[in-house]
Design an enzyme around this catalytic site. Structure first.
Site, short mmCIF file in Angstrom:
data_model
loop_
_atom_site.label_atom_id
_atom_site.label_comp_id
_atom_site.label_asym_id
_atom_site.label_seq_id
_atom_site.Cartn_x
_atom_site.Cartn_y
_atom_site.Cartn_z
N GLY A 11 13.62 26.64 4.68
CA GLY A 11 12.50 25.94 4.04
C GLY A 11 12.75 24.44 3.99
O GLY A 11 12.18 23.74 3.15
N GLY A 15 8.72 20.12 0.96
CA GLY A 15 8.94 20.23 -0.49
C GLY A 15 10.39 20.05 -0.92
O GLY A 15 11.08 19.12 -0.50
N SER A 138 15.39 30.32 -6.93
CA SER A 138 14.43 31.27 -7.50
C SER A 138 13.38 30.43 -8.23
O SER A 138 12.83 29.49 -7.65
CB SER A 138 15.14 32.27 -8.42
OG SER A 138 14.20 33.17 -8.96
N TYR A 152 4.55 36.96 -7.20
CA TYR A 152 5.61 35.94 -7.14
C TYR A 152 6.75 36.27 -8.11
O TYR A 152 7.93 36.21 -7.73
CB TYR A 152 4.96 34.59 -7.49
CG TYR A 152 5.84 33.38 -7.29
CD1 TYR A 152 6.22 32.97 -6.01
CD2 TYR A 152 6.25 32.60 -8.37
CE1 TYR A 152 7.01 31.84 -5.82
CE2 TYR A 152 7.02 31.47 -8.20
CZ TYR A 152 7.40 31.08 -6.91
OH TYR A 152 8.17 29.96 -6.75
N LYS A 156 10.75 36.85 -7.38
CA LYS A 156 11.75 35.93 -7.93
C LYS A 156 12.67 36.62 -8.95
O LYS A 156 13.84 36.27 -9.06
CB LYS A 156 11.06 34.70 -8.55
CG LYS A 156 10.33 33.82 -7.52
CD LYS A 156 11.29 33.17 -6.53
CE LYS A 156 10.63 32.15 -5.63
NZ LYS A 156 11.54 31.52 -4.67
#
Ligand SMILES: NC(=O)c1ccc[n+]([C@@H]2O[C@H](COP(=O)([O-])OP(=O)(O)OC[C@H]3O[C@@H](n4cnc5c(N)ncnc54)[C@H](OP(=O)(O)O)[C@@H]3O)[C@@H](O)[C@H]2O)c1
Length: 268
Positions: A11, A15, A138, A152, A156
């Site tokens: 990722g 972000g 997380s 979600y 998590k």
């Protein structure tokens, strides 16, 4: 601590992953970014090269074990074995439980839980040899339930369970494991969310004010340097989590109150 280390960031094209990569590259690390979209990866690479950082990019889907295993073999051959793995790749799907198809639950679990699991499996032989580190991103939504986040939070929470258990297994092997639980911060993920989120979700999540991404990066790196297992960036967020863990009934009371103020009765 980070100078000259090979740090893989899933990722890493966007972000928190990208912001962390920039900071670590500025501190002399060799950052290796993994994500699916090649254009976004190239744009991230250019941003890091502009600040004089050492960066490599690999397109791969963390939810696919074959793809990510192959990618780690390529990383070892082309860059060198990784010392640190930061699992930041993640997706968010928000909505009323009754409206969300089971496929959406599977999609989120495949990325946020199995994506991390697959990446660790693929990186572990290298990380063990290097006495390295695993950093799992997380969320506060992995420590407490949130209106609209049934998908979600499930993913998590599962990631929190994986990380807490893995810590015990890795410690005797000399591998440090960190669990990062940020609250909401401004990123492309939340930008998209704001277009569609339910009013109840907005009221509930913003009980903790939204943070800027720099605070998230600074506190995450500080936590890793201090060898902390649980890292909750942001002072107010840390206090809220402490309160929620010790006084869960008060947290539920405040949350119910905030949700009631905006609740939409859809007569389901
Ligand atoms: N933003 C928040 O408020 C917040 C709060 C708490 C926790 N978090 C967590 O922090 C992490 C980063 O979030 P963010 O806000 O920085 O998100 P973001 O800007 O949307 O970035 C997500 C990154 O994950 C990659 N990704 C998604 N699915 C992938 C897959 N299957 N394989 C490989 N890469 C994949 C994306 O690239 P591609 O799409 O090109 O693959 C992108 O680089 C996530 O785990 C998120 O759950 C975020």
């Amino acid at each position: 601590m980070f100078k000259g280390k090979n740090i893989v960031i899933t990722g890493g094209s966007s972000g928190l992953g990208l912001a962390t990569a920039k900071e670590l590259a500025a501190r002399g690390a060799v950052v290796i970014l993994i994500a699916r979209n090649k254009e976004k990866l190239e744009a991230a690479k250019n941003e890091i090269m502009k600040i004089g950082g050492s960066v490599h990019v690999f397109s791969s889907d963390v939810s696919k074990i074959e793809s990510i295993t192959e990618t780690f073999k390529k990383i070892e051959a082309e860059v060198g074995p990784p010392d640190i793995l930061i699992n930041s790749a993640g997706i968010l799907r928000e909505g009323y439980f009754d409206k969300l198809p089971v496929e959406t639950f599977r999609e989120v679990i495949e990325t946020n839980y199995f994506g991390v699991l697959n990446s660790i499996k693929a990186a572990l032989p290298f990380i063990i040899k290097r006495n390295g580190r695993i950093v799992n991103i997380s969320s506060v939504a992995g420590l407490m339930g949130v209106f609209g986040y049934t998908t979600y939070c499930s993913s998590k929470f599962a990631l929190v369970g994986l990380t807490e258990s893995l810590r015990y297994e890795m410690k005797p092997l000399g591998v440090k494991v960190h669990l990062v639980c940020p609250s909401e911060f401004a990123s492309p993920m939340t930008e998209h969310l704001n277009d569609t989120r339910t009013p109840e979700n907005k009221a509930h999540t913003l009980t903790i004010p939204e943070y800027d991404i720099d605070t998230m990066v600074k506190d995450t790196i500080k936590g890793i340097e201090k060898g902390k297992f649980l890292i909750v960036p942001g002072k107010f967020c840390r206090l809220t989590i402490l309160g929620a863990r010790h006084f869960p009934a008060i947290t539920r009371f405040v949350s119910d109150f905030r949700i009631r103020q905006v609740f939409v009765n859809r007569n389901i």
